[in-house]
Design a protein around this motif. Structure first.
Motif, PDB file in Angstrom:
ATOM      1  N   GLY A 384       1.819   9.475 -47.832  1.00 43.63           N
ATOM      2  CA  GLY A 384       1.402   8.245 -47.191  1.00 43.63           C
ATOM      3  C   GLY A 384      -0.072   7.936 -47.407  1.00 43.63           C
ATOM      4  O   GLY A 384      -0.702   8.404 -48.360  1.00 43.63           O
ATOM      5  N   VAL A 385      -0.623   7.160 -46.494  1.00 45.85           N
ATOM      6  CA  VAL A 385      -1.969   6.611 -46.635  1.00 45.85           C
ATOM      7  C   VAL A 385      -2.955   7.426 -45.807  1.00 45.85           C
ATOM      8  O   VAL A 385      -2.719   7.696 -44.624  1.00 45.85           O
ATOM      9  CB  VAL A 385      -1.990   5.133 -46.178  1.00 45.85           C
ATOM     10  CG1 VAL A 385      -3.399   4.551 -46.264  1.00 45.85           C
ATOM     11  CG2 VAL A 385      -1.004   4.317 -47.013  1.00 45.85           C
ATOM     12  N   GLU A 386      -4.058   7.789 -46.428  1.00 44.58           N
ATOM     13  CA  GLU A 386      -5.095   8.513 -45.701  1.00 44.58           C
ATOM     14  C   GLU A 386      -5.654   7.618 -44.595  1.00 44.58           C
ATOM     15  O   GLU A 386      -5.926   6.437 -44.799  1.00 44.58           O
ATOM     16  CB  GLU A 386      -6.217   8.938 -46.651  1.00 44.58           C
ATOM     17  CG  GLU A 386      -7.277   9.784 -45.979  1.00 44.58           C
ATOM     18  CD  GLU A 386      -8.318  10.337 -46.934  1.00 44.58           C
ATOM     19  OE1 GLU A 386      -9.221  11.059 -46.455  1.00 44.58           O
ATOM     20  OE2 GLU A 386      -8.236  10.048 -48.155  1.00 44.58           O
ATOM     21  N   GLY A 387      -5.819   8.189 -43.433  1.00 43.35           N
ATOM     22  CA  GLY A 387      -6.292   7.437 -42.278  1.00 43.35           C
ATOM     23  C   GLY A 387      -5.177   6.860 -41.442  1.00 43.35           C
ATOM     24  O   GLY A 387      -5.382   6.526 -40.279  1.00 43.35           O
ATOM     25  N   LEU A 388      -3.981   6.732 -42.051  1.00 41.56           N
ATOM     26  CA  LEU A 388      -2.809   6.244 -41.328  1.00 41.56           C
ATOM     27  C   LEU A 388      -1.803   7.373 -41.118  1.00 41.56           C
ATOM     28  O   LEU A 388      -1.358   7.616 -39.997  1.00 41.56           O
ATOM     29  CB  LEU A 388      -2.151   5.100 -42.094  1.00 41.56           C
ATOM     30  CG  LEU A 388      -0.849   4.542 -41.492  1.00 41.56           C
ATOM     31  CD1 LEU A 388      -1.130   3.855 -40.155  1.00 41.56           C
ATOM     32  CD2 LEU A 388      -0.171   3.580 -42.470  1.00 41.56           C
ATOM     33  N   ASN A 389      -1.466   8.069 -42.215  1.00 43.70           N
ATOM     34  CA  ASN A 389      -0.488   9.153 -42.146  1.00 43.70           C
ATOM     35  C   ASN A 389      -1.128  10.536 -42.072  1.00 43.70           C
ATOM     36  O   ASN A 389      -0.508  11.481 -41.590  1.00 43.70           O
ATOM     37  CB  ASN A 389       0.438   9.108 -43.350  1.00 43.70           C
ATOM     38  CG  ASN A 389       1.247   7.829 -43.403  1.00 43.70           C
ATOM     39  OD1 ASN A 389       0.958   6.943 -44.192  1.00 43.70           O
ATOM     40  ND2 ASN A 389       2.253   7.723 -42.565  1.00 43.70           N
ATOM     41  N   GLY A 396     -11.849  20.382 -44.915  1.00 46.66           N
ATOM     42  CA  GLY A 396     -11.049  19.923 -46.039  1.00 46.66           C
ATOM     43  C   GLY A 396      -9.574  20.175 -45.904  1.00 46.66           C
ATOM     44  O   GLY A 396      -8.816  19.993 -46.864  1.00 46.66           O
ATOM     45  N   ASN A 397      -9.128  20.593 -44.722  1.00 44.93           N
ATOM     46  CA  ASN A 397      -7.716  20.859 -44.506  1.00 44.93           C
ATOM     47  C   ASN A 397      -6.962  19.571 -44.188  1.00 44.93           C
ATOM     48  O   ASN A 397      -7.471  18.697 -43.480  1.00 44.93           O
ATOM     49  CB  ASN A 397      -7.519  21.855 -43.359  1.00 44.93           C
ATOM     50  CG  ASN A 397      -8.051  23.230 -43.681  1.00 44.93           C
ATOM     51  OD1 ASN A 397      -7.927  23.712 -44.810  1.00 44.93           O
ATOM     52  ND2 ASN A 397      -8.656  23.875 -42.696  1.00 44.93           N
ATOM     53  N   TYR A 398      -5.760  19.501 -44.685  1.00 46.27           N
ATOM     54  CA  TYR A 398      -4.889  18.361 -44.434  1.00 46.27           C
ATOM     55  C   TYR A 398      -4.405  18.382 -42.989  1.00 46.27           C
ATOM     56  O   TYR A 398      -3.963  19.412 -42.481  1.00 46.27           O
ATOM     57  CB  TYR A 398      -3.708  18.432 -45.394  1.00 46.27           C
ATOM     58  CG  TYR A 398      -2.581  17.470 -45.103  1.00 46.27           C
ATOM     59  CD1 TYR A 398      -2.556  16.207 -45.690  1.00 46.27           C
ATOM     60  CD2 TYR A 398      -1.527  17.839 -44.278  1.00 46.27           C
ATOM     61  CE1 TYR A 398      -1.501  15.336 -45.438  1.00 46.27           C
ATOM     62  CE2 TYR A 398      -0.475  16.980 -44.025  1.00 46.27           C
ATOM     63  CZ  TYR A 398      -0.462  15.729 -44.608  1.00 46.27           C
ATOM     64  OH  TYR A 398       0.571  14.864 -44.364  1.00 46.27           O
ATOM     65  N   VAL A 399      -4.468  17.239 -42.324  1.00 47.64           N
ATOM     66  CA  VAL A 399      -4.004  17.110 -40.939  1.00 47.64           C
ATOM     67  C   VAL A 399      -3.104  15.883 -40.858  1.00 47.64           C
ATOM     68  O   VAL A 399      -3.530  14.761 -41.168  1.00 47.64           O
ATOM     69  CB  VAL A 399      -5.180  16.955 -39.946  1.00 47.64           C
ATOM     70  CG1 VAL A 399      -4.631  16.805 -38.516  1.00 47.64           C
ATOM     71  CG2 VAL A 399      -6.131  18.135 -40.038  1.00 47.64           C
ATOM     72  N   GLN A 400      -1.859  16.081 -40.469  1.00 45.88           N
ATOM     73  CA  GLN A 400      -0.930  14.970 -40.338  1.00 45.88           C
ATOM     74  C   GLN A 400      -1.239  14.181 -39.075  1.00 45.88           C
ATOM     75  O   GLN A 400      -1.525  14.745 -38.020  1.00 45.88           O
ATOM     76  CB  GLN A 400       0.506  15.482 -40.295  1.00 45.88           C
ATOM     77  CG  GLN A 400       1.553  14.384 -40.284  1.00 45.88           C
ATOM     78  CD  GLN A 400       2.953  14.929 -40.446  1.00 45.88           C
ATOM     79  OE1 GLN A 400       3.152  16.008 -40.990  1.00 45.88           O
ATOM     80  NE2 GLN A 400       3.938  14.167 -39.963  1.00 45.88           N
ATOM     81  N   LEU A 401      -1.175  12.864 -39.190  1.00 35.47           N
ATOM     82  CA  LEU A 401      -1.444  11.985 -38.054  1.00 35.47           C
ATOM     83  C   LEU A 401      -0.141  11.375 -37.545  1.00 35.47           C
ATOM     84  O   LEU A 401       0.823  11.236 -38.291  1.00 35.47           O
ATOM     85  CB  LEU A 401      -2.411  10.861 -38.462  1.00 35.47           C
ATOM     86  CG  LEU A 401      -3.781  11.286 -38.982  1.00 35.47           C
ATOM     87  CD1 LEU A 401      -4.579  10.057 -39.428  1.00 35.47           C
ATOM     88  CD2 LEU A 401      -4.548  12.074 -37.921  1.00 35.47           C
ATOM     89  N   THR A 402      -0.136  11.005 -36.280  1.00 36.42           N
ATOM     90  CA  THR A 402       1.007  10.345 -35.663  1.00 36.42           C
ATOM     91  C   THR A 402       0.653   8.905 -35.357  1.00 36.42           C
ATOM     92  O   THR A 402      -0.374   8.630 -34.731  1.00 36.42           O
ATOM     93  CB  THR A 402       1.424  11.049 -34.360  1.00 36.42           C
ATOM     94  OG1 THR A 402       1.782  12.398 -34.654  1.00 36.42           O
ATOM     95  CG2 THR A 402       2.611  10.334 -33.722  1.00 36.42           C
ATOM     96  N   ILE A 403       1.479   7.990 -35.838  1.00 32.65           N
ATOM     97  CA  ILE A 403       1.283   6.576 -35.528  1.00 32.65           C
ATOM     98  C   ILE A 403       1.815   6.327 -34.123  1.00 32.65           C
ATOM     99  O   ILE A 403       2.993   6.550 -33.840  1.00 32.65           O
ATOM    100  CB  ILE A 403       2.014   5.692 -36.556  1.00 32.65           C
ATOM    101  CG1 ILE A 403       1.465   5.967 -37.962  1.00 32.65           C
ATOM    102  CG2 ILE A 403       1.877   4.219 -36.206  1.00 32.65           C
ATOM    103  CD1 ILE A 403       2.234   5.263 -39.063  1.00 32.65           C
TER     104      ILE A 403
END
Length: 487
Positions: A384-389, A396-403
């Motif tokens: 998905g989109v960085e800052g949204l997903n 520098g670790n990936y963190v999933q976001l919740t809409i």
């Protein structure tokens, strides 16, 4: 010259033997010119399957970002997956084809269209594109038609095979994960006879196997047969003669091994009828200690075990089930150290000649597909989109976001699900998630990384061969062979 072209010579020579065995017009909006000259942004038309419950929203964040990355506008016709095969057949018989047709497999309509010259052959063009030139040669060969490339394959994990084991039982019995078939047999015997759960009762057994329709599709027996040196579906000798796997010594040794497991009560006696829906039950409920399937099932079971034992989630929300579950890719047998791979792809992107009429237009479409395989685009269509997903933290670790908005979250899921069907990922997945717990262990035990498990892969040497007998009678033949194997 790519290795695939050398291999394809052998494959084409085996065609006779294997056969015995079992929308838009081309005038308008193509993409930007390949020389980079500035001109209007143009459109690529695509037909793709839709697995999500709703259609991606026109102009959504993922589409917008993908258009920015590739430099092309997108016009996608989404077709529900349940209707897709019929729609492909109808489209191929019409005059309004897209620039890119997503084929979900080599079904008869696709094979007939390839034979009729409906799609561009791509072998002479692939090396001109930096990302497409990185395609895995084994997978490209598997996805070819009689050794010739007509589509850019949609990459899937090659190494998915896994032996899923109750780690807590191993620890209770002071045993290590098995390395050989003899170790594996002794482990199953201990799981049945040595009270691995410590409850003082004779109520456990070794390996759960479900009813498995068909063959040569990564089923438990298919994986075991390869351990013993059987080929993957077929073998081709130096003279180009093709023989099925069940002619091999390794296949019959695997049959003897399975008969031994059955006779000793080390596998469930109802394996002929046990539904795959019930496959996990005995493992999770402490009745059996092993399953042979895919690493994704092991990951799922680990999560279910963590739920059962009410494991607290870590700071990233993951529940670690590695206290109860471990996995290995395979066990060896004598000099044989082999793993059954997937074909490495799930369909492909085909370019019809009726809509992409000239070589110049073909190169435009290939330029788009090449950009679709950039790291940035692969990350987009998978995550998905960085800052949204997702976002990256200070380390520098990936963190999933919740809409938060439920409606927007559902629509975003549909958008991402749609565009993931277009992605081909031929340069590899760019999934930067920071791994924890069981996920991290899975990486370490070489299900994907670490030890080069792919070097152990036994590919089907005639995967690319189009056999009329196979197309017409393959399903019936496989049922006959599978029934004989069980008996």
């Amino acid at each position: 010259m790519r290795k695939k072209r050398l291999i394809s010579t052998l494959l084409v020579s085996t065609m006779v033997a294997s056969a015995a065995l079992a929308g838009c017009s081309g005038d308008s909006n193509k993409g930007k010119t390949t020389n980079g000259d500035a001109q209007e942004t143009k459109t690529i038309k695509i037909m793709a399957p839709l697995l999500a419950e709703s259609t991606p929203k026109e102009g959504n964040e993922i589409q917008t970002a993908l258009e920015e990355i590739t430099g092309y506008k997108l016009d996608v016709t989404w077709v529900p997956n349940t209707q897709y095969s019929d729609r492909v057949s109808v489209t191929l018989n019409g005059n309004d084809l897209p620039d890119i047709l997503v084929a979900t497999g080599k079904d008869n309509s696709i094979i007939s269209a390839v034979d009729a010259g409906a799609f561009w052959q791509l072998d002479d063009y692939i090396d001109e594109y930096p990302n497409l030139a990185k395609m895995d040669e084994d997978i490209q060969l598997n996805a070819s038609f009689n050794g010739k490339t007509y589509g850019i394959y949609r990459s899937r994990d090659v190494m998915r095979a896994a032996i899923i084991i109750r780690r807590d039982w191993l620890e209770n019995l002071d045993m290590e994960v098995p390395k050989t078939t003899e170790d594996f047999l002794e482990m199953l015997r201990a799981f049945k006879n040595d009270d691995p759960d410590g409850n003082g009762q004779d109520d456990t057994y070794g390996l759960t196997i479900p009813k498995w329709d068909g063959m040569n599709n990564l089923g438990p027996f298919d994986q075991i047969a390869v351990w013993f040196g059987a080929p993957n579906a077929f073998a081709v000798d130096e003279e180009g003669n093709v023989t099925p796997d069940f002619y091999s010594e390794g296949y019959n040794e695997a049959l003897d091994f399975m008969k031994q497991l059955y006779d000793e009560g080390l596998i469930n006696q109802d394996f002929v009828t046990l539904s795959t829906d019930d496959w996990n039950n005995d493992f999770i409920n402490g009745k059996s200690g092993c399953i042979i399937d895919l690493q994704s099932r092991g990951m799922s079971i680990a999560g279910l075990m963590a739920e059962k034992y009410e494991v607290e989630p870590d700071e990233k929300g993951n529940k670690d089930g590695s206290e109860w579950v471990t996995m290995i890719a395979n066990v060896s047998y004598g000099d044989v150290d082999a793993v059954l791979p997937t074909s490495g792809y799930a369909g492909m992107l085909l370019i019809p000649k009726s809509s992409v009429k000239t070589e110049e237009e073909l190169k435009e479409v290939l330029t788009f597909i090449d950009k679709l395989n950039s790291d940035e685009a692969i990350l987009l269509v998978n995550k998905g989109v960085e800052g949204l997903n997702y976002e990256f933290d200070e380390n520098g670790n990936y963190v999933q976001l919740t809409i938060e908005d439920e409606t927007k979250r559902a629509q975003n899921k549909a958008d991402l699900g749609g565009y993931s069907q277009i992605g081909t990922n031929v340069t590899g997945y760019v999934l930067p998630a920071a791994l924890t717990g069981f996920q991290l262990e899975t990486e370490r035990i070489a299900i994907r990384d670490g030890e080069d498990v792919k070097a152990k892969a036994v590919f089907n040497p005639v995967e690319s061969i189009i056999s009329e007998t196979q197309n017409l009678k393959g399903a019936t033949l496989k049922t006959i062979i599978s029934d004989a194997r069980i008996k």
